[in-house]
Enzyme design. Structure first.
Site, PDB file in Angstrom:
ATOM      1  N   TRP A 100       0.524  -1.022  -0.171  1.00 46.86           N
ATOM      2  CA  TRP A 100      -0.091  -0.180   0.111  1.00 46.86           C
ATOM      3  C   TRP A 100       0.597   1.287   0.212  1.00 46.86           C
ATOM      4  O   TRP A 100       0.555   2.104  -0.763  1.00 46.86           O
ATOM      5  CB  TRP A 100      -1.058  -0.179   1.019  1.00 46.86           C
ATOM      6  N   ASP A 175      -1.281   6.225   6.150  1.00 45.31           N
ATOM      7  CA  ASP A 175      -2.141   5.638   6.624  1.00 45.31           C
ATOM      8  C   ASP A 175      -2.417   4.682   7.407  1.00 45.31           C
ATOM      9  O   ASP A 175      -1.424   3.926   7.569  1.00 45.31           O
ATOM     10  CB  ASP A 175      -2.133   4.832   5.012  1.00 45.31           C
ATOM     11  N   LYS A 199     -12.001  -1.469   7.797  1.00 45.39           N
ATOM     12  CA  LYS A 199     -11.177  -3.277   8.153  1.00 45.39           C
ATOM     13  C   LYS A 199     -11.659  -3.184   9.934  1.00 45.39           C
ATOM     14  O   LYS A 199     -11.952  -3.898  10.454  1.00 45.39           O
ATOM     15  CB  LYS A 199      -9.381  -2.782   8.401  1.00 45.39           C
TER      16      LYS A 199
HETATM   17  C1  LIG Z   1      -7.019  -1.826   2.415  1.00 47.14           C
HETATM   18  C2  LIG Z   1      -5.705  -0.804   2.804  1.00 47.14           C
HETATM   19  C3  LIG Z   1      -5.703   0.104   1.774  1.00 47.14           C
HETATM   20  C4  LIG Z   1      -6.792   0.964   0.613  1.00 47.14           C
HETATM   21  O1  LIG Z   1      -8.309   1.078   1.024  1.00 47.14           O
HETATM   22  P1  LIG Z   1      -9.205   0.984  -0.358  1.00 47.14           P
HETATM   23  O2  LIG Z   1     -10.537   2.294   0.818  1.00 47.14           O
HETATM   24  O3  LIG Z   1      -9.503   0.177  -1.070  1.00 47.14           O
HETATM   25  O4  LIG Z   1      -8.561   2.015  -1.081  1.00 47.14           O
HETATM   26  C5  LIG Z   1      -5.154   1.035   1.542  1.00 47.14           C
HETATM   27  N1  LIG Z   1      -3.910   1.237   2.980  1.00 47.14           N
HETATM   28  C6  LIG Z   1      -4.450   0.379   3.652  1.00 47.14           C
HETATM   29  C7  LIG Z   1      -3.096  -0.032   4.848  1.00 47.14           C
HETATM   30  C8  LIG Z   1      -4.838  -1.311   3.550  1.00 47.14           C
HETATM   31  O5  LIG Z   1      -4.930  -2.084   4.397  1.00 47.14           O
END
Ligand SMILES: *Cc1c(COP(=O)(O)O)cnc(C)c1O
Length: 363
Positions: A100, A175, A199
């Site tokens: 990511w 993030d 999540k």
């Molecule tokens: C799941 C995830 C993403 C992507 O998220 P989306 O909402 O599907 O764009 C980005 N960064 C991390 C750390 C993730 O776990």
């Protein structure tokens, strides 16, 4: 029958929250319709929107010089929004600690190349298949970088930061998609925190961005209205139609987290669950956790059996036992147990029992 869902995302939601949402689905608090049908311009939804913001501020102790917005597009759209919202010196530093984080950098570079921007990786753990989190020191960061981007918890590889990088005056953009609300973070150490909901927070659809006020007017001239944080800050996340049902469910999740004792209580619960599984893995001669011990994630725990054939068998048989989606990401193989806030400790215990039986039958 409800199963234990170990998926990395969308993931389990607390059963209690699902029941509360179900009870109000046809008639939300006497308004004769569901939240999904409510106008976002009406009083009822405005209250939901305001309470969602207030709960997040309270739970995460978000200081007054930060705004919180609930928007669409997922964390992945923020990968593009970040370099469009913070453009000062046209350079930014990225730590590539997983897939990511790597995607975030690529997206920034893809935009930046058209505007003479220099976005680069200052560290990467790709040399060891992202099995650790690079140690970042202040001297590695360009002092005139617009921001330092990190990914707090590496969902695919099962690692997390166990320290807060010292970036000096460079704001850290973090993030937190796969760890928000799981541990007590010091928001004041970051310039921007963002997370997709699916999540730890809500069903997919809503994305939260917590952004310091001084970083809201640094956007590039070409930044689209919809990607500009300031647009949604000024309109309290209601510039256009919000992902209302998912935002409402985030509110219900956070009400529930608060009832359980807030983030400190969630953290304790998460540490207990993770310790149970890691201790089992460490004592095992059959299974192995491939990541650096100090950098182990509380949320996503990866493990392998002695062979990839046995890994495949493990995944098939665990699903028959009601332990769903334990297959590791295709970049890593093996297994991954995602044990977000909503995973009860019984789920982890059931997984360990299954692992013991599987070992006995296959060693
Ligand atoms: C799941 C995830 C993403 C992507 O998220 P989306 O909402 O599907 O764009 C980005 N960064 C991390 C750390 C993730 O776990």
């Amino acid at each position: 029958m409800r199963v234990f869902n170990f998926s990395a995302g969308p993931s389990m939601l607390p059963l209690e929250v699902l029941k509360r949402v179900q009870a109000k689905l046809l008639d939300y608090e006497g308004c004769g319709m569901s939240v999904a049908e409510l106008s976002h311009r009406g009083k009822v939804y405005e209250e939901i929107n305001a309470e969602t913001e207030a709960l997040m501020r309270e739970l995460m102790h978000v200081p007054a010089n930060y705004d919180i917005i609930f928007i669409q597009g997922g964390a992945s759209l923020q990968f593009a929004a970040i370099p469009l919202n913070i453009r000062i010196n046209k350079k930014a530093d990225y730590v590539v600690s997983g897939n990511w984080a790597s995607n975030a950098l690529k997206e920034a570079q893809n935009i930046g190349k058209h505007y003479g921007c220099d976005y680069k990786a200052i560290a990467s753990s790709e040399d060891k298949v992202f099995s650790y989190v690079p140690k970042i020191t202040k001297s590695m960061i360009r002092p005139d970088a617009d921001y330092l981007h990190i990914c707090q918890n590496n969902t695919i590889f099962g690692t997390r930061y166990n320290y807060i990088p010292d970036a000096g005056n460079v704001p850290i953009v973090n993030d937190m998609s796969s760890c928000i609300l799981s541990e007590d973070y010091d928001v004041s150490k970051y310039g921007v925190i963002y997370a997709g909901a699916q999540k730890n927070l809500a069903p997919a659809g809503v994305t939260v961005v917590i952004v310091r006020k001084d970083l809201q007017d640094k956007f590039a001239p070409e930044c689209p209205t919809m990607l500009k944080w300031k647009t949604q800050v000024d309109q309290k996340s209601l510039y256009n139609t919000p992902p209302s049902l998912s935002t409402y469910m985030a509110m219900e999740v956070m009400r529930y987290v608060k009832e359980l004792g807030g983030i400190k209580a969630m953290q304790k619960h998460n540490e207990e669950k993770a310790a149970l599984l890691y201790n089992f893995l460490d004592s095992s001669k059959f299974y192995r956790n491939p990541v650096n011990k100090e950098d182990r994630s509380l949320m996503n725990i990866t493990f392998v059996s002695p062979s990839s054939e046995l890994d495949d068998k493990f995944v098939k048989e665990s699903e028959k036992a009601g332990l769903m989606f334990l297959k590791g990401h295709k970049l890593v193989g093996g297994m991954r147990a995602s044990i977000y806030n909503a995973m009860p400790i019984e789920g982890v215990k059931a997984l360990i029992e299954f692992m013991k039986k599987f070992e006995l039958a296959n060693k």
